[in-house]
Enzyme design. Structure first.
Site, short mmCIF file in Angstrom:
data_model
loop_
_atom_site.label_atom_id
_atom_site.label_comp_id
_atom_site.label_asym_id
_atom_site.label_seq_id
_atom_site.Cartn_x
_atom_site.Cartn_y
_atom_site.Cartn_z
CG ASP A 135 -1.95 4.22 -15.74
OD1 ASP A 135 -1.67 4.11 -14.53
OD2 ASP A 135 -1.49 3.48 -16.62
CB ILE A 136 -2.13 6.37 -10.35
CG1 ILE A 136 -1.70 7.40 -9.30
CG2 ILE A 136 -1.49 5.01 -10.07
CD1 ILE A 136 -2.29 7.17 -7.93
CG ASN A 165 -0.45 -7.28 -0.67
OD1 ASN A 165 0.63 -7.45 -0.09
ND2 ASN A 165 -0.61 -7.57 -1.95
N GLY A 169 -4.29 -4.99 -9.70
CA GLY A 169 -4.83 -3.62 -9.68
C GLY A 169 -3.77 -2.54 -9.81
CB VAL A 170 -3.62 0.83 -8.33
CG1 VAL A 170 -3.50 0.70 -6.85
CG2 VAL A 170 -3.00 2.12 -8.78
CG ASP A 171 0.58 -3.59 -5.21
OD1 ASP A 171 1.64 -2.95 -5.39
OD2 ASP A 171 0.44 -4.48 -4.34
CB SER A 176 -10.14 0.10 0.25
OG SER A 176 -9.18 -0.35 1.17
N GLY A 201 -11.14 -1.29 -5.13
CA GLY A 201 -11.07 -2.33 -6.16
C GLY A 201 -11.21 -3.70 -5.51
CE1 TYR A 204 -6.99 -6.51 -0.35
CE2 TYR A 204 -6.28 -4.54 0.81
CZ TYR A 204 -6.04 -5.84 0.36
OH TYR A 204 -4.84 -6.44 0.63
#
Ligand code: AR6
Length: 350
Positions: A9-10, A23, A31-33, A116, A118, A120
């Site tokens: 997990d980042i 975005n 997501g990761v964001d 991108s 995921g 995107y």
């Protein structure tokens, strides 16, 4: 450790910076964001609000707040349509601009998610190819520890499909190993021992390379005993060492030292240690990384390994993968590392 692929997990990465696939509003998302904002705390959003958004392909930096990473580099990947709308150039510039931002801050380590890939919709294998290409190009001229972090392990199945003959060979080894583990477990049960062995065996398979610590071999000392004169004279006639063969092969290849250790996915510090010690004993995967960088044949690879006290085994998954690529004449270390990663093996160089 220039480029390493990891499953994690980042938000847990302990690197100077982690990269967020954001975005254009920079005001958070899924997501990761979403995961990064949750882990960093609300202060991250407050700082993001001051940045005035970010264009696709560009990157902006904030602090990391409650994350282990000191910085978050926010970049905005392209939404994938059909690959004909400049997606690759935009995705490449996400990586380039993030790496540049990290270098400008003087950072030495950075973790990327698969931007991108995921929400995107960028095809995963293509996204991996672009990421590895831009990062490895960057590392040709800069020193940084870069991690490409995969969240879901199942996305990384390229090797199984792309190299079916390799998959078959590895399956055969795995079956043999499984049989050995099962019969050892049976034997232990019969003998009333616990099954700790099974776990240990699995671990040692995946991390075989880590066990052989990198070290300097002690220099041979003079033997005082009269009956060891023969041994002493043999020690004086030691064959060409690993370092000597490595330096000779670099000379023969016409490569610069830096070109060679970068192609081996190794850093300058380790190379200087090897260069300055004729009796240096590298880890097996370091020796193999050099063999790949130098495009050695299988016989020469075996020779270089032997000088470091190792061999290529037919019953070890990593060795079978590396041998397979050498035999095919594929010497791109990142391509080999993708396959090693895919099979849960320790990567070369990194
Ligand atoms: N650690 C590492 N990788 C992760 C994590 C995590 N915690 N969570 C997801 N991934 P995505 P995008 C992987 O959708 O495609 C957001 O809403 C995931 O499996 O996060 O660039 C933004 O606000 C995938 O491989 O980013 C934007 O609106 C990769 O990270 C939009 O999504 C990227 O997936 C950006 O879409």
């Amino acid at each position: 450790m220039p480029l390493t692929l990891v499953r994690n997990d980042i938000t847990k990465m302990d690197t100077d910076a982690i990269v967020n696939a954001a975005n254009e509003s920079l005001l958070g998302g899924g997501g990761v964001d979403g995961a990064i904002h949750r882990a960093a705390g609300p202060e991250l959003l407050s700082e993001c609000k001051t940045l005035g958004g970010c264009k696709t392909g560009e990157a902006k930096v904030t602090k990391g707040y409650r994350l282990k990473a000191r910085y978050v580099i926010h970049t905005v990947g392209p939404v994938y349509r059909d690959g004909k709308h400049g997606e690759e150039a935009l995705l490449s510039s996400c990586y380039t601009n993030s790496l540049k931002a990290a270098a400008d801050l003087g950072l030495t380590s950075i973790s990327f998610p698969l931007i991108s890939a995921g929400a995107y919709g960028y095809p995963e294998q293509e996204a991996i190819r672009v990421a590895v290409k831009v990062i490895s190009d960057f590392l040709e001229t800069r020193e940084m520890d870069v991690y490409l972090v995969f969240f879901i392990s199942s996305i990384f199945q390229k090797s199984h499909e792309q190299y079916p003959e390799l998959a078959e060979k590895i399956e055969r080894i795995s079956l043999t190993e499984e049989k050995a583990v099962l019969s050892e477990t049976k034997r232990r049960k019969a003998a009333g021992k616990n099954s700790f062995f099974v776990y240990n065996a699995m671990l040692s398979g995946a991390h075989a390379f880590r066990e052989d610590a990198e070290q300097a071999e002690p220099l041979p000392t003079a033997c005082a005993e009269a009956d060891s004169a023969d041994l002493a004279s043999r020690l004086k006639e030691l064959d060409e060492s690993f370092t000597e063969m490595l330096l000779r092969k670099i000379d023969e290849s016409g490569m610069k030292d830096s070109e060679c250790y970068k192609k081996a996915n190794l850093d300058r510090k380790l190379f200087s240690k090897i260069r300055s010690n004729t009796h240096y004993r590298p880890k097996k995967n370091t020796a193999l990384a050099f063999a790949i960088a130098l495009r050695l044949s299988l016989a020469e690879t075996e020779e270089l390994l032997k000088k470091a006290g190792f061999a290529l085994s037919e019953s070890n998954v990593s060795d079978v993968i590396i041998r397979y690529f050498i035999e095919k004449g594929v010497y791109d270390i990142f391509e080999i590392n993708e396959a090693l990663f895919d099979y849960d093996q320790v990567q070369l160089g990194a």
